[in-house]
Design an enzyme around this catalytic site. Structure first.
Site, short mmCIF file in Angstrom:
data_model
loop_
_atom_site.label_atom_id
_atom_site.label_comp_id
_atom_site.label_asym_id
_atom_site.label_seq_id
_atom_site.Cartn_x
_atom_site.Cartn_y
_atom_site.Cartn_z
N ARG A 157 21.30 40.01 24.16
CA ARG A 157 20.95 38.73 24.78
C ARG A 157 21.43 37.51 24.00
O ARG A 157 21.24 36.39 24.46
CB ARG A 157 19.45 38.66 25.03
CG ARG A 157 19.00 39.76 25.96
CD ARG A 157 17.61 39.62 26.49
NE ARG A 157 17.36 40.74 27.36
CZ ARG A 157 16.89 41.93 26.96
NH1 ARG A 157 16.58 42.12 25.70
NH2 ARG A 157 16.74 42.92 27.80
N GLY A 218 9.67 50.22 23.18
CA GLY A 218 8.31 50.40 23.68
C GLY A 218 8.10 51.62 24.55
O GLY A 218 6.96 52.03 24.77
N GLU A 219 9.17 52.21 25.02
CA GLU A 219 9.05 53.42 25.84
C GLU A 219 9.14 54.69 24.98
O GLU A 219 9.18 55.80 25.49
CB GLU A 219 10.16 53.44 26.90
CG GLU A 219 9.77 52.77 28.21
CD GLU A 219 9.26 51.35 28.07
OE1 GLU A 219 10.00 50.50 27.54
OE2 GLU A 219 8.11 51.09 28.46
N ASN A 296 4.29 46.88 26.49
CA ASN A 296 3.24 47.81 26.91
C ASN A 296 2.71 48.62 25.74
O ASN A 296 3.45 48.95 24.82
CB ASN A 296 3.80 48.79 27.96
CG ASN A 296 4.95 49.62 27.40
OD1 ASN A 296 6.05 49.14 27.25
ND2 ASN A 296 4.68 50.87 27.05
N ASP A 338 2.73 49.32 32.73
CA ASP A 338 3.92 48.84 32.01
C ASP A 338 4.15 47.35 32.23
O ASP A 338 5.27 46.90 32.42
CB ASP A 338 5.18 49.62 32.39
CG ASP A 338 6.36 49.27 31.49
OD1 ASP A 338 6.13 49.02 30.28
OD2 ASP A 338 7.51 49.22 31.98
N ARG A 361 5.04 39.51 33.26
CA ARG A 361 5.45 40.63 34.11
C ARG A 361 4.38 40.96 35.14
O ARG A 361 4.67 41.40 36.26
CB ARG A 361 5.67 41.88 33.24
CG ARG A 361 6.99 41.94 32.49
CD ARG A 361 7.97 42.91 33.09
NE ARG A 361 7.70 44.30 32.85
CZ ARG A 361 8.26 45.05 31.91
NH1 ARG A 361 9.09 44.51 31.05
NH2 ARG A 361 8.02 46.35 31.84
CA LIG Z 1 7.79 48.61 28.77
#
Ligand SMILES: [Ca+2]
Ligand SMILES: [Ca+2]
Length: 600
Positions: A157, A218-219, A296, A338, A361
């Site tokens: 980014r 985060g996953e 999350n 999530d 989100r």
């Molecule tokens: Ca996530």
């Protein structure tokens, strides 16, 4: 189960390109050399980027020194060279291709300094270009190992500038600092272990002379944190975990545990608690605080970690000098959908107070006191939000709709280990995702790239395994309306009123620029668009040849105003978007920067 997205990188990686050495040839007359030195100094302006320059970035239109066009993240410029009346003469002056065999999502915001553009690209690449002509000055391609684990495409980014350096993060969780003139690597530091699921895709933040970064992953059951380094050397100054129970450090010494161990996480769950700080942060000099959003909690199945799971799905305000958390505001306690709370916290003045806003989100727009975190306002900014009915402004907590929390897979009646499936809105890709909004002090409105979608979601049993997806959930993203998913909305942060909206067939995934009386934003269909900031009337658009999933910037040079945006379709939607992904699979990939100015 989630499908394991194949993002391995057989791409072998070229050696970093080196510019020719800048030493004079032997035997050149001393007087000639002296005049060369004078010329070089004059050309370079020889000014390194200072903390002071970064602090003033929003009000200096001759450069773009930070992600957010100012560390507050307003993405607003007072430049008025381009107006609704003359924008029909806004034409491309150059376009530059990132090249390479692989393209995928290009989510980068360019930086402009000293006649150069610094722009990152997919697969951990960075280019330096002449900002007036687009001519390539140097590029650096990071050598990526096999087995990197970015959850949501191989994006980057943007970079940060400090002194003579340009610094960016890589998909194998490293930071690389290069000389702005030559592209030569000055230092390289490891953020964390990519084989445990760590990566980095956000633009680093410079605040108070420190380089601030988060972590992605985060996953994969990583532990979110914020690191502060000396930008000149990469040396770690402090680190602050954002999951309760983990120890922070400063100058190599213990600096206090975050929160209170086990206060909001049962058993050992905090050890793999997620809360990845994957979108980086913002900084407000008026409060001295850096604001990082957290993702999350891990795993997605909320029933195995009963409690609030602090500080996941939150805004965390960190005192830059001490590395201590000054306040936190959790938008989704015990998140089960999530609903990463990573979206940018943009500070601004409202009713004589310094406040910050976040379009989460989870579909709610929040306004908090920037100094204390006190919740001042909260309202939905998308049409369908069903996981909670409202936010209690007194307690700051959501009023949950319990029936829309995905069920416990261990509860009686679960079929084949699956918990009860629910239809929840927004879908986990969010009412808004990584694409940054803009704020105009002129109109007092936020310009928010929103998406309308929901998801079928259910929980499944899961155990943590290093480097493996740690979700415990299955899901399908679904559109809510026939005619559109995306919508650029002009939102009043005081009232929640939508002053205007411009709908878009595909989900919006690029950021917004507020400039003068106009707003610019891109669409996956390939257009860079401009609208009147007060009315939303679209006054200009240009087809860039691939989807725009990046935020535009503007600056002035030699009395002319420029606008730039990166084009290249990709990101999380094609990988995770379920039924939505099928609707947009006709869009073509790409990888280029476009720069525009008014035809004389
Ligand atoms: Ca996530
Ligand atoms: Ca500036």
């Amino acid at each position: 189960m989630m499908k394991r997205t194949r993002l391995s990188a057989p791409w072998a990686g070229l050696l970093p390109t080196r510019s020719p050495r800048r030493t004079g040839k032997p035997g050149v007359a001393p007087r000639f050399l002296a005049s060369l030195i004078v010329l070089a100094a004059a050309h370079a302006g020889a000014q390194g980027v200072t903390s002071d320059m970064i602090a003033k970035d929003a009000s200096t239109p001759g450069d773009v020194l930070s992600w957010g066009m100012g560390t507050e993240g307003q993405r607003h410029s007072d430049l008025t060279g381009i107006t609704a009346d003359n924008i029909s003469r806004l034409v491309p002056v150059w376009s530059m291709s990132f090249g390479g065999e692989k393209q995928r999502g290009q989510e980068s915001q360019p930086l402009i300094h000293n006649g150069k553009m610094f722009v990152t690209a997919s697969y951990s690449r960075i280019f330096a270009l002449d900002s007036k002509t687009g001519q390539k000055l140097w590029k650096y391609e990071h050598r990526l190992p096999e087995g990197i684990m970015p959850c949501c495409d191989v994006v980057n980014r943007g970079a940060a500038l400090y002194d003579n350096l340009v610094i960016f993060g890589t998909l194998d969780a490293q930071l690389v600092a290069l000389d702005q003139e030559t592209g030569k690597v000055v230092w390289r530091e490891k953020i964390d272990d990519y084989s445990a699921g760590y990566s980095y895709t956000a633009a680093p933040l410079i605040a108070e002379g420190l380089l601030l970064t988060g972590v992605s992953g985060g996953e994969f059951g990583v532990v979110g944190r914020v690191d502060a380094r000396d930008p000149k050397t990469g040396k770690l100054i402090w680190t602050r975990p954002v999951v309760e129970g983990h120890m922070g450090y400063k100058d190599g010494k213990e600096n206090g545990i975050t929160g209170t161990t086990n206060a909001s996480w049962p058993g050992e769950t905090w050890k793999t608690g997620g809360a990845a700080t994957w979108l980086g942060g913002s900084y407000d000099a008026k409060t001295g605080l850096a604001y990082f959003g957290t993702g999350n909690p891990g795993p997605w199945n909320s029933h195995v970690r009963k409690g609030d799971n602090l500080y996941s799905a939150s805004t965390v305000a960190i005192d830059v000098k001490t590395g201590q958390i000054k306040w936190h505001y959790q938008s989704t306690p015990n998140d089960g959908w999530d609903y990463d709370g990573v979206n940018e916290f943009v500070t601004f003045d409202m009713d004589g107070k310094r406040v910050g806003a976040k379009a989460d989100r989870n579909g709610f727009f929040y306004v908090n006191d920037a100094a204390t975190g006190k919740l001042l306002n909260a309202f939905p900014f998308v049409k369908k939000v069903n996981w909670a009915s409202s936010i209690d402004l007194k307690t700051g907590r959501p009023n949950y709709n319990a029936e829309n929390r995905p069920g416990d897979p261990t509860a009686a009646g679960g079929e084949g280990g699956k918990g009860k499936a629910v239809f929840a809105a927004p879908g986990f890709l969010g009412g808004k995702n990584q694409m940054p909004m803009a704020y105009s002090p002129k109109t007092g409105l936020f310009y928010v790239p929103t998406n309308e979608w929901g998801m079928e979601i259910w929980n499944e049993p899961i155990t943590y395994k290093k480097g493996a997806a740690f979700l415990g959930a299955g899901f399908t993203i679904k559109p809510l309306f026939e005619d559109h998913i995306g919508s650029l909305r002009a939102i009043d942060p005081k009232t929640g009123n939508v002053a205007w909206e411009v709908k878009n067939t595909a989900p919006l995934w690029g950021g917004v620029l507020s400039v003068g009386d106009l707003v610019f934003w891109g669409t996956p269909e390939g257009y860079l668009k401009a609208a009147d900031a007060k009315t939303g009337k679209v006054v200009w658009q240009f087809q860039t040849g691939s989807g725009v999933v990046a935020p535009p910037v503007t600056w002035t040079d030699g009395g002319e105003q420029y606008v730039s945006v990166v084009s290249g379709w990709g990101g999380a939607v094609p990988l995770w978007g379920g039924e939505v992904a099928k609707k947009v699979n006709f869009l073509e990939q790409g990888g280029s920067v476009w720069t525009f100015k008014l035809l004389k």
